[in-house]
Scaffold this active site. Structure first.
Site: not given
Length: 342
Positions: A88, A111
Site C-alpha cells: 500500500s 492497490h
C-alpha cells in the site's frame, strides 16, 4: 519513540531508519509518525548516506506522502531495503530511494487507495473525486521511479498484485535483489546493537536526578518552577493568617499554636488546619469579666463553639406567630431529626 520506528547512526555521516509497522499514528499510538520521523532526521544532523528498511502493510495516505517527501527531499543518498512486506502506501515511501532492494521471501503489494464514506450522493461523489486525486498522485510517484506508463500502473493497482522480488525488479519498482540474506541480517543485528548502546549512553547523559542538575541544564525551567512554588507558598501563608483572625478561631485556646506549627514546622494546608482545630481545639473558658458584662448589658455573649448551649437555644425557641403549632413532643422530635442530619 514508537517501538516500530527507529533512526540510528551507523557511521560518521550514515544512518538507518526502520519503518516497521502501520504508517501514521492517527489510528494507533504505535503507528509510524511522520512528524517524529522528520524531527529525528533534524536531531541527527548531517547525514550523507541513509538506509530505509521497510516492513509495513501500509496505512494512512497523508502520513505516507509526508514521509516520502521528507525522505525524497533529504540531501543524503538513500537506499531502501525491503525486509518483509512493503504494501500500500509503504510502496510509495519506498520510491524515495535511489537504490531499492528486496530481500529473499519479501513481497511488494500495490492497490487503489481506499476510504470510508458516509452521507448522501454529493458526499459520496466528493469521496470518489478525492480517491481519484490520490490515485493520480500515487501513479505519478510510481511512474517517476519505474518509468511505467499511467495505464499500466492503473491496471496493476486494480489487480492488487503481491509482487515477488523478481517481478518487482522487472517492473522497475526496485533496482536490485539481495540474495545474500544471511550477511544482510548479520549486518542489521550488529547495527542495532550499536544503536541501542548509543541510546543507552545518551539516556544516561540526558537524565536529571537532582535539582542542581536541573538548574544547570535547564535554568529557565528551574526558575519557573521555583517562582511557582514561592507563589503558592505565599498564598498558603496568607490563607492561614486570614483564618487565624476569624472570630470563631480566636475562641480556640490552642489555635495559634496549631496554625504556627502548620506554617513552619509540619507544613499543612488551610483545609488540614481547620480539620485539626475542629478535632483538637480547646475552647477558651468564659471568664468572670465576660459573665459580668453579660449580666450588666443583658447581651447574650454565649461562646459560639458551645454546641450544648446552641442545642438548648434551638430547643427553647418559641414557634413563630401564624405558623403551624406543634406540641412539645413534636418540637423535640423535629429538632432531634434535624440535629441527626447535621
Amino acid at each position: 519513540m514508537s517501538p516500530i520506528f527507529n533512526l540510528y547512526k551507523t557511521g560518521e555521516k550514515k544512518a538507518t531508519i526502520l519503518l516497521y509497522g502501520v504508517i501514521g499514528d492517527t489510528f494507533s499510538e504505535e503507528g509510524v509518525s511522520e512528524k517524529e520521523l522528520a524531527e529525528e532526521l533534524l536531531e541527527h544532523g548531517d547525514i550523507d548516506e541513509l538506509t530505509v528498511r521497510i516492513n509495513s502493510p501500509g496505512g494512512l495516505v497523508t502520513a505516507g506522502i509526508a514521509i516520502y517527501n521528507t525522505l525524497k527531499n533529504h540531501k543524503a543518498k538513500k537506499t531502501v531495503e525491503i525486509d518483509g512486506l512493503c504494501g500500500s502506501i509503504a510502496t510509495v515511501i519506498a520510491m524515495c530511494g535511489e537504490k531499492r532492494i528486496m530481500n529473499a521471501g519479501t513481497r511488494f503489494m500495490i492497490h487503489n487507495p481506499l476510504t470510508m464514506a458516509f452521507g448522501g450522493i454529493k458526499e459520496l461523489e466528493k469521496s470518489i473525486e478525492r480517491l481519484n486525486q490520490i490515485k493520480d498522485d500515487v501513479v505519478e510517484i510510481y511512474s517517476s521511479a519505474t518509468k511505467l506508463g499511467k495505464e499500466e500502473l492503473e491496471k496493476m493497482m486494480d489487480e492488487e498484485p503481491y509482487l515477488k522480488p523478481e517481478e518487482a525488479l522487472a517492473k522497475g519498482f526496485i533496482t536490485d535483489i539481495n540474495k545474500n540474506a544471511d550477511m544482510n541480517i548479520t549486518n542489521y543485528v550488529q547495527e542495532y546493537i550499536n544503536y541501542t548502546n548509543i541510546k543507552k549512553n545518551k539516556k544516561k547523559e540526558d537524565e536529571i536526578v537532582t535539582k542542581e542538575e536541573l538548574k544547570v541544564k535547564f535554568p529557565q525551567v528551574y526558575n519557573e518552577v521555583l517562582e511557582e512554588g514561592e507563589k503558592k507558598e505565599r498564598e498558603r501563608i496568607k490563607k492561614l493568617d486570614d483564618f487565624s483572625n476569624n472570630a470563631i478561631v480566636t475562641n480556640v485556646e490552642n489555635a495559634g499554636e496549631i496554625i504556627k506549627n502548620a506554617k513552619y514546622v509540619n507544613v499543612k494546608s488551610l483545609e488540614e488546619v481547620s480539620t485539626e482545630i475542629l478535632l483538637n481545639g480547646k475552647i477558651k473558658p468564659v471568664t468572670q469579666e465576660e459573665n459580668l458584662i453579660q449580666e450588666t448589658t443583658g447581651k447574650d455573649e454565649t461562646n459560639p463553639l458551645d454546641f450544648k448551649a446552641r442545642v438548648n437555644d434551638a430547643y427553647n425557641l418559641t414557634t413563630i406567630e401564624g405558623s403551624t403549632q406543634m406540641s412539645e413532643d413534636e418540637k423535640r422530635k423535629a429538632f432531634l431529626a434535624a440535629w441527626d442530619e447535621i
